[in-house]
Structure formats: structure tokens, C-alpha cells
Enzyme design. Sequence first.
Site, PDB file in Angstrom:
ATOM      1  N   GLU A  26     -18.990 -17.588  -9.149  1.00  0.00           N
ATOM      2  CA  GLU A  26     -19.045 -17.591  -7.585  1.00  0.00           C
ATOM      3  C   GLU A  26     -18.179 -18.474  -6.888  1.00  0.00           C
ATOM      4  OE1 GLU A  26     -21.799 -16.491  -5.603  1.00  0.00           O
ATOM      5  OE2 GLU A  26     -22.859 -14.757  -6.879  1.00  0.00           O
ATOM      6  N   HIS A  80     -18.867 -16.700   0.393  1.00  0.00           N
ATOM      7  CA  HIS A  80     -18.749 -16.498  -1.097  1.00  0.00           C
ATOM      8  C   HIS A  80     -18.106 -15.102  -1.401  1.00  0.00           C
ATOM      9  CE1 HIS A  80     -22.585 -15.283  -0.453  1.00  0.00           C
ATOM     10  NE2 HIS A  80     -22.836 -15.101  -2.173  1.00  0.00           N
ATOM     11  N   HIS A  82     -18.448 -12.561  -5.367  1.00  0.00           N
ATOM     12  CA  HIS A  82     -19.197 -11.300  -5.726  1.00  0.00           C
ATOM     13  C   HIS A  82     -18.488 -11.171  -6.429  1.00  0.00           C
ATOM     14  CE1 HIS A  82     -23.696 -11.271  -3.107  1.00  0.00           C
ATOM     15  NE2 HIS A  82     -23.060 -12.130  -3.565  1.00  0.00           N
ATOM     16  N   ASP A  93     -29.310 -14.709  -1.679  1.00  0.00           N
ATOM     17  CA  ASP A  93     -27.607 -14.996   0.159  1.00  0.00           C
ATOM     18  C   ASP A  93     -28.873 -14.909   0.714  1.00  0.00           C
ATOM     19  OD1 ASP A  93     -25.790 -15.068  -1.777  1.00  0.00           O
ATOM     20  OD2 ASP A  93     -25.192 -13.162  -1.775  1.00  0.00           O
TER      21      ASP A  93
END
Length: 140
Positions: A26, A80, A82, A93
Amino acid sequence: MAEKLMLRRTTWQAMRRHVNRRAPQEACGLLAGNNGRVEISLGIRNAEQSAVRFRMEARAQWRAFERIEAAGMELVGIYHSHPNGPDHPSPTDIAESMYPVAQIIWVRVDGEWRARCFQIEGGKVAEITLELITASCINT
Ligand SMILES: [Zn+2]
């Protein structure tokens, strides 16, 4: 609560390059600007070096915040990735969301990166519009 986040295509591409480079881990970073409009993206090292979670490296995050403040901007978003989904905020999250700003999640589907934008507040998630703007709209 912001209803949309505006950013230039070049910023969108810079983020995409960053998350692609870090995959399968990630990737994460900060988005700075004003009034819901992103001016710069700042990639931050994922201290977890994990494919399923992220934690911004503390010193790099601190330096980024100093840079944002020095530029007279504010934090308008966090992003971010995935690399293996899902295309929405994970329970982690939601539980670990620290800032009431727009959160972009990059997900890789069939080799293509897609970005979705969310607002997470008080354990609730709402999708908000990610609006790509042209550079000429930036001048104020
Ligand atoms: Zn996540």
C-alpha cells in the site's frame, strides 16, 4: 463537510505513479491545497511496508506538514492504495481515520488504477466527487 475534491489531472497522474511504484504494498500520501482544491500531492513512506495496511512514516509526515504550512496551504486530503481491493475504506481505515478530510482510495482492477474519494467521519463513510480540473482553472 466537503462534497467534492478538485484536483488537476497532473496531480492525479503523480499519485497514480506513486501507488503503482509501491505496489504490491500500500502507498500513502497527503494532499495539500485550499478550499477543497488540491495543489500538491506528497507521497509519504508507508512505515508498515504492508500490502493490507498503511501508517505514514512519522518524520516524513511531519516534514510534509511543515512544507504544507510554509506554503500557506492546508491539508485537504489523504490518499492511499488498495492494490488488491476493496474499492472503499476498510474497517481499519474507518477505525483509524484521524483527519476530517477527503480520503482517496486507489484500487487496482484488472491492472488499471482507479481512484474513489470518501469522507469518513464518526465511523460513517460517504463517497464524495473527485473532480479533475484543467490547469487553466487554477488561476484565481
Ligand atoms: Zn485502506
